[in-house]
Design a protein around this motif. Sequence first.
Motif, short mmCIF file in Angstrom:
data_model
loop_
_atom_site.label_atom_id
_atom_site.label_comp_id
_atom_site.label_asym_id
_atom_site.label_seq_id
_atom_site.Cartn_x
_atom_site.Cartn_y
_atom_site.Cartn_z
N GLY A 170 29.44 69.98 84.37
CA GLY A 170 30.48 69.71 83.39
C GLY A 170 30.10 70.16 82.00
N PRO A 171 31.08 70.17 81.10
CA PRO A 171 30.82 70.60 79.73
C PRO A 171 30.04 69.57 78.93
N VAL A 172 29.27 70.06 77.96
CA VAL A 172 28.59 69.25 76.96
C VAL A 172 28.92 69.85 75.61
N GLU A 173 29.40 69.05 74.68
CA GLU A 173 29.75 69.53 73.35
C GLU A 173 28.89 68.83 72.31
N VAL A 174 28.31 69.61 71.41
CA VAL A 174 27.50 69.06 70.31
C VAL A 174 27.86 69.83 69.05
N SER A 175 28.10 69.12 67.97
CA SER A 175 28.28 69.79 66.68
C SER A 175 27.18 69.38 65.72
N MET A 176 26.82 70.30 64.85
CA MET A 176 25.77 70.02 63.87
C MET A 176 26.18 68.88 62.95
N LEU A 177 27.45 68.86 62.53
CA LEU A 177 27.90 67.79 61.64
C LEU A 177 27.83 66.43 62.33
N ASP A 178 28.32 66.34 63.57
CA ASP A 178 28.26 65.08 64.30
C ASP A 178 26.81 64.60 64.44
N ALA A 179 25.92 65.54 64.78
CA ALA A 179 24.53 65.17 65.01
C ALA A 179 23.88 64.65 63.73
N LEU A 180 24.07 65.37 62.63
CA LEU A 180 23.42 64.95 61.39
C LEU A 180 24.08 63.71 60.81
N ALA A 181 25.40 63.57 61.00
CA ALA A 181 26.07 62.34 60.55
C ALA A 181 25.49 61.12 61.25
N GLU A 182 25.15 61.25 62.53
CA GLU A 182 24.50 60.14 63.24
C GLU A 182 23.14 59.83 62.63
N TRP A 183 22.40 60.84 62.26
CA TRP A 183 21.08 60.62 61.65
C TRP A 183 21.20 60.00 60.26
N MET A 184 22.35 60.08 59.67
CA MET A 184 22.59 59.48 58.35
C MET A 184 22.95 58.00 58.46
N GLY A 185 22.68 57.40 59.60
CA GLY A 185 23.14 56.04 59.88
C GLY A 185 22.80 55.01 58.83
N HIS A 186 21.54 54.97 58.35
CA HIS A 186 21.19 53.93 57.39
C HIS A 186 21.94 54.09 56.07
#
Length: 408
Positions: free
Chosen positions: A205-221
Amino acid sequence: MIPGMEPLPAPPPQPLPLEGITVVAVEQAVAAPFATRQLADLGARVIKVERIDGGDFARGYDSAAGGLASHFVWCNRGKESIALDLKDPRGVHVVRQLIAGADVFVQNLAHGAAARLGLDAATLCAAHPRLVAVDISGYGASGPYADKRAYDMLVQCEAGLVSVTGTPEQPVKAGIPAADIAAAMYAFSGVLAALVRRGVSGRGGPVEVSMLDALAEWMGHPLHHAMHGGTPPARTGLAHAVIAPYDAYPTADGGRVLLSVQNDREWRRLAEQVIRRPELGSDPDFATNAARVVNRERTDALVGAALGGLGADEAVGLLERAGVACARLRDVQQLAEHPQLVARERWREVGSPVGPLRALLPPITLPGGGEARMGDVPALGEHTVALLRAVGMADTEIAALRRDGVAA
């Protein structure tokens, strides 16, 4: 030895977890190549499809690694390189033949390019139900930013990372490609999750990843601090925005030592054993973290005075004996000779077109199994002929593709 209590024989070493998995990647720069390098290190066969006119453009970023580009060396060991012109239908046909025998396909072409070639995840997974197909993008497949060009520093800005990094006067980007790395690691873990699911359901199946989504998650704190607290954390250089003392302090020999006091018990030990003023442990201006943050300049002055007359080694020793977390502020040359990495034998050599190069073992260690497979860094098109033969092409067909500039 007690009779009948002989030790059991050691079990045979386990194979690398991705042995037998084949990955085809139409990739460039950092995000996709770094993701597929993790797969190669864990035993997967990774076939890297490159442009015939220079290949992955990361090959041209610099020549610092013995004449090779440092980004390329970092992200592309252990792969097979095939050079194809995907503007020619014959080149795309070769990629489709490779995908037909693969378990995973990864691409990070510009938005819409993979779909125009019929190499997007949805199309490929419809044709190959067991295939795990990964689309890595800058901003995602839809929305007003879908067509926007996305490079690492641009995404760092859009994700707010730059706004919380630097000094009060000057925001700065991270010194590493944080957005690329974040996307790469979510693509890597997404592939592993999809392969586990395939083992249960039989379907990829497909897997989708975006750079913005990934880095926004790392900006959690900082993100949750701003959303729920009303104000974003201030930029404080090497200091921590909400903890004090937590900063780097100069030493007498020109070094800098960073220390972190995480609770008031540690502050009392610091006051008594390092600052040599135990009364500060109960002084209302310093006894709690909240008070120390309000009085940050005075707190830092006390710590700085205590460490400023010591050498870096002496300061670290004193802090460690006091049970205060600390570190030296090292540069990248010092990292290359870090005593902990040396003591734990984390360095290896990998082959390359310019000879052996030092490289770190990957962070994932699987005791009881084989060591990570750290293969050679490929030359552009090094494996083109072998891979074309593997998909059934005769040498006369291969010669025609090379003559016509479709393969190199």
